[in-house]
Design an enzyme around this catalytic site. Structure first.
Site, mmCIF file in Angstrom:
data_model
loop_
_atom_site.group_PDB
_atom_site.id
_atom_site.type_symbol
_atom_site.label_atom_id
_atom_site.label_comp_id
_atom_site.label_asym_id
_atom_site.label_seq_id
_atom_site.Cartn_x
_atom_site.Cartn_y
_atom_site.Cartn_z
ATOM 1 C CB SER A 14 -1.054 0.037 1.238
ATOM 2 O OG SER A 14 -1.586 1.196 1.405
ATOM 3 C CB SER A 16 -3.059 4.159 1.687
ATOM 4 O OG SER A 16 -3.915 3.749 0.444
ATOM 5 C CB THR A 60 -8.035 -2.014 -0.141
ATOM 6 O OG1 THR A 60 -7.760 -2.539 -1.466
ATOM 7 C CG2 THR A 60 -7.209 -2.657 0.834
ATOM 8 C CE LYS A 64 -11.679 -1.444 -2.814
ATOM 9 N NZ LYS A 64 -10.936 -1.000 -4.112
ATOM 10 C CG ASP A 100 -11.755 2.500 -5.746
ATOM 11 O OD1 ASP A 100 -10.978 3.282 -5.392
ATOM 12 O OD2 ASP A 100 -11.987 1.400 -5.301
ATOM 13 N N GLY A 124 -11.830 -8.889 -15.207
ATOM 14 C CA GLY A 124 -12.022 -9.030 -13.712
ATOM 15 C C GLY A 124 -13.590 -8.489 -13.337
ATOM 16 N N GLY A 126 -14.375 -7.978 -9.871
ATOM 17 C CA GLY A 126 -14.406 -7.451 -8.244
ATOM 18 C C GLY A 126 -14.868 -6.410 -7.912
ATOM 19 N N GLY A 127 -14.479 -5.713 -6.917
ATOM 20 C CA GLY A 127 -14.827 -4.501 -6.272
ATOM 21 C C GLY A 127 -14.264 -3.404 -7.212
HETATM 22 P P1 NAP Z 1 -10.791 -7.980 -6.257
HETATM 23 O O1 NAP Z 1 -12.393 -7.616 -5.438
HETATM 24 O O2 NAP Z 1 -10.147 -9.089 -5.500
HETATM 25 O O3 NAP Z 1 -11.247 -8.556 -7.818
HETATM 26 C C1 NAP Z 1 -10.377 -8.698 -8.586
HETATM 27 C C2 NAP Z 1 -10.741 -9.629 -9.931
HETATM 28 O O4 NAP Z 1 -9.753 -9.905 -10.754
HETATM 29 C C3 NAP Z 1 -11.659 -11.016 -9.419
HETATM 30 O O5 NAP Z 1 -13.028 -10.608 -9.140
HETATM 31 C C4 NAP Z 1 -11.279 -11.970 -10.303
HETATM 32 O O6 NAP Z 1 -12.323 -11.853 -11.381
HETATM 33 C C5 NAP Z 1 -10.070 -11.280 -11.139
HETATM 34 N N1 NAP Z 1 -8.866 -12.188 -10.663
HETATM 35 C C6 NAP Z 1 -8.377 -12.272 -9.400
HETATM 36 N N2 NAP Z 1 -7.299 -13.084 -9.392
HETATM 37 C C7 NAP Z 1 -7.265 -13.424 -10.716
HETATM 38 C C8 NAP Z 1 -6.132 -14.114 -11.407
HETATM 39 N N3 NAP Z 1 -5.044 -14.759 -10.958
HETATM 40 N N4 NAP Z 1 -6.246 -14.272 -12.844
HETATM 41 C C9 NAP Z 1 -7.156 -13.633 -13.325
HETATM 42 N N5 NAP Z 1 -8.168 -12.832 -12.834
HETATM 43 C C10 NAP Z 1 -8.239 -12.675 -11.597
HETATM 44 O O7 NAP Z 1 -10.019 -7.002 -6.353
HETATM 45 P P2 NAP Z 1 -10.438 -5.325 -6.649
HETATM 46 O O8 NAP Z 1 -10.488 -4.457 -5.382
HETATM 47 O O9 NAP Z 1 -11.504 -5.464 -7.602
HETATM 48 O O10 NAP Z 1 -8.879 -4.784 -7.231
HETATM 49 C C11 NAP Z 1 -8.365 -5.465 -8.466
HETATM 50 C C12 NAP Z 1 -7.151 -4.544 -8.822
HETATM 51 O O11 NAP Z 1 -7.187 -3.177 -9.098
HETATM 52 C C13 NAP Z 1 -6.087 -4.777 -7.749
HETATM 53 O O12 NAP Z 1 -4.748 -4.912 -8.436
HETATM 54 C C14 NAP Z 1 -5.938 -3.384 -7.119
HETATM 55 O O13 NAP Z 1 -4.721 -3.114 -6.405
HETATM 56 C C15 NAP Z 1 -6.328 -2.622 -8.251
HETATM 57 N N6 NAP Z 1 -7.067 -1.049 -7.716
HETATM 58 C C16 NAP Z 1 -6.339 -0.026 -7.893
HETATM 59 C C17 NAP Z 1 -7.058 1.124 -7.504
HETATM 60 C C18 NAP Z 1 -6.338 2.531 -7.753
HETATM 61 O O14 NAP Z 1 -6.616 3.461 -7.123
HETATM 62 N N7 NAP Z 1 -5.265 2.319 -8.664
HETATM 63 C C19 NAP Z 1 -8.229 1.094 -6.759
HETATM 64 C C20 NAP Z 1 -8.698 -0.129 -6.645
HETATM 65 C C21 NAP Z 1 -8.220 -1.282 -7.138
HETATM 66 P P3 NAP Z 1 -12.875 -13.189 -12.081
HETATM 67 O O15 NAP Z 1 -12.946 -14.114 -10.942
HETATM 68 O O16 NAP Z 1 -14.347 -12.843 -12.439
HETATM 69 O O17 NAP Z 1 -12.048 -13.512 -13.028
#
Ligand code: NAP
Length: 261
Positions: A14, A16, A60, A64, A100, A124, A126-127
């Site tokens: 992080s 943050s 995070t 979420k 976000d 993806g 997720g959140g």
């Molecule tokens: P999350 O809730 O864990 O969701 C990630 C999604 O990615 C999952 O629902 C899954 O979808 C897919 N996934 C997970 N592991 C995988 C793998 N090994 N191979 C392929 N697909 C995979 O996480 P999130 O909160 O949405 O965050 C996702 C990413 O965005 C992270 O890297 C996070 O650091 C980044 N992010 C960045 C910001 C920013 O401000 N820059 C803000 C929020 C998040 P499926 O199961 O449907 O394939």
């Protein structure tokens, strides 16, 4: 002193704390921001206690969505996304927001990446993917397609990308994130076929600042951006809500410069 906390399961990567400390300095606030890792089995108990103690909370991976039942109310955009990354606690009522959405829109604007009238393919489900879809809808995207490893009705699988993809690609998976920086969410032969019909590529990952995905797209002349500006923008929006104050627009560039490695 006001206290703020980021909760998540693993927070080693992080940024943050330095971002919020940089904001506190600029706003001349006497405030602290800390990280708290919470194990999945203790989530409800530990989070409910923290929510009684702090002035504001960021949330995070992977909490979420799981935080929703602990809150008194939701901002309409957070309700639309079904995901909360910011909780305002000091008003006597726990209200969930999703900054976000603002962060993603700001990142696209800053990097001059168009979403209006575009077909947008989100990797993806997720959140972050949910927040991005709300933002893309708000920005006038023509079509939003979720790509999943286990596609539900209305979503597509990675094996359909080659045939279906055109427009803007957005990585909302953690694939390519530190410490697995060499990985790419789309296999190279598929990506090569997607490049001629790609208008832009956005990766939400901010560590490393350039992912394998954005590096490959950039090398082919595609407009790209990755997640650091979104991270800073969502933090500034959280502070706007917590402090109930307008944040000068130029602060985002200023803090971004401080955070760029
Ligand atoms: P999350 O809730 O864990 O969701 C990630 C999604 O990615 C999952 O629902 C899954 O979808 C897919 N996934 C997970 N592991 C995988 C793998 N090994 N191979 C392929 N697909 C995979 O996480 P999130 O909160 O949405 O965050 C996702 C990413 O965005 C992270 O890297 C996070 O650091 C980044 N992010 C960045 C910001 C920013 O401000 N820059 C803000 C929020 C998040 P499926 O199961 O449907 O394939």
């Amino acid at each position: 002193m006001k206290t703020y906390v980021l909760i998540g399961e693993k927070l080693g990567h992080s940024l943050s704390v330095p971002i919020h400390q940089a904001i506190f300095r600029r706003l001349e606030l006497d405030a602290s921001y800390r990280l708290q890792e919470i194990a999945a089995g203790q989530f409800e108990e530990v989070t409910a206690q923290l929510l009684r103690e702090v002035d504001g909370m960021n949330v995070t991976i992977p909490y979420k969505q799981r935080i929703l039942p602990l809150l008194d109310g939701l901002d309409p955009l957070a309700a639309q996304a079904g995901a909360v990354n910011t909780v305002v606690c000091h008003t006597g009522k726990l209200t969930g927001y999703n900054t976000d959405i603002f962060g993603f829109e700001t990142m696209l604007r800053m990097n001059r990446i168009q979403a209006a009238q575009e077909s947008c393919f989100i990797l993806g489900t997720g959140g972050a993917a949910r927040a991005v879809a709300v933002a893309l809808q708000d920005m006038g995207a023509q079509e939003i397609v979720f790509v999943s490893r286990h596609p539900q009705p209305g979503q597509i699988g990675y094996n359909e990308l080659r045939e279906r993809f055109h427009g803007l690609l957005i990585n909302c998976t953690p694939v390519g994130m530190y410490p697995h920086a060499g990985l790419c969410p789309v296999p190279d032969p598929v990506l090569q076929d997607m490049l001629p019909v790609m208008s832009g590529c956005v990766d939400l990952i901010y560590n490393p600042p350039e992912t394998e995905l954005t590096a490959r797209c950039r090398a082919s002349g595609i407009p790209v951006c990755s997640g650091l500006s979104m991270l800073v923008a969502q933090a500034l929006e959280a502070e706007r809500l917590w402090q109930n104050t307008e944040i000068p627009a130029e602060m985002i560039d200023d803090i971004l410069q401080e955070m760029i490695p």
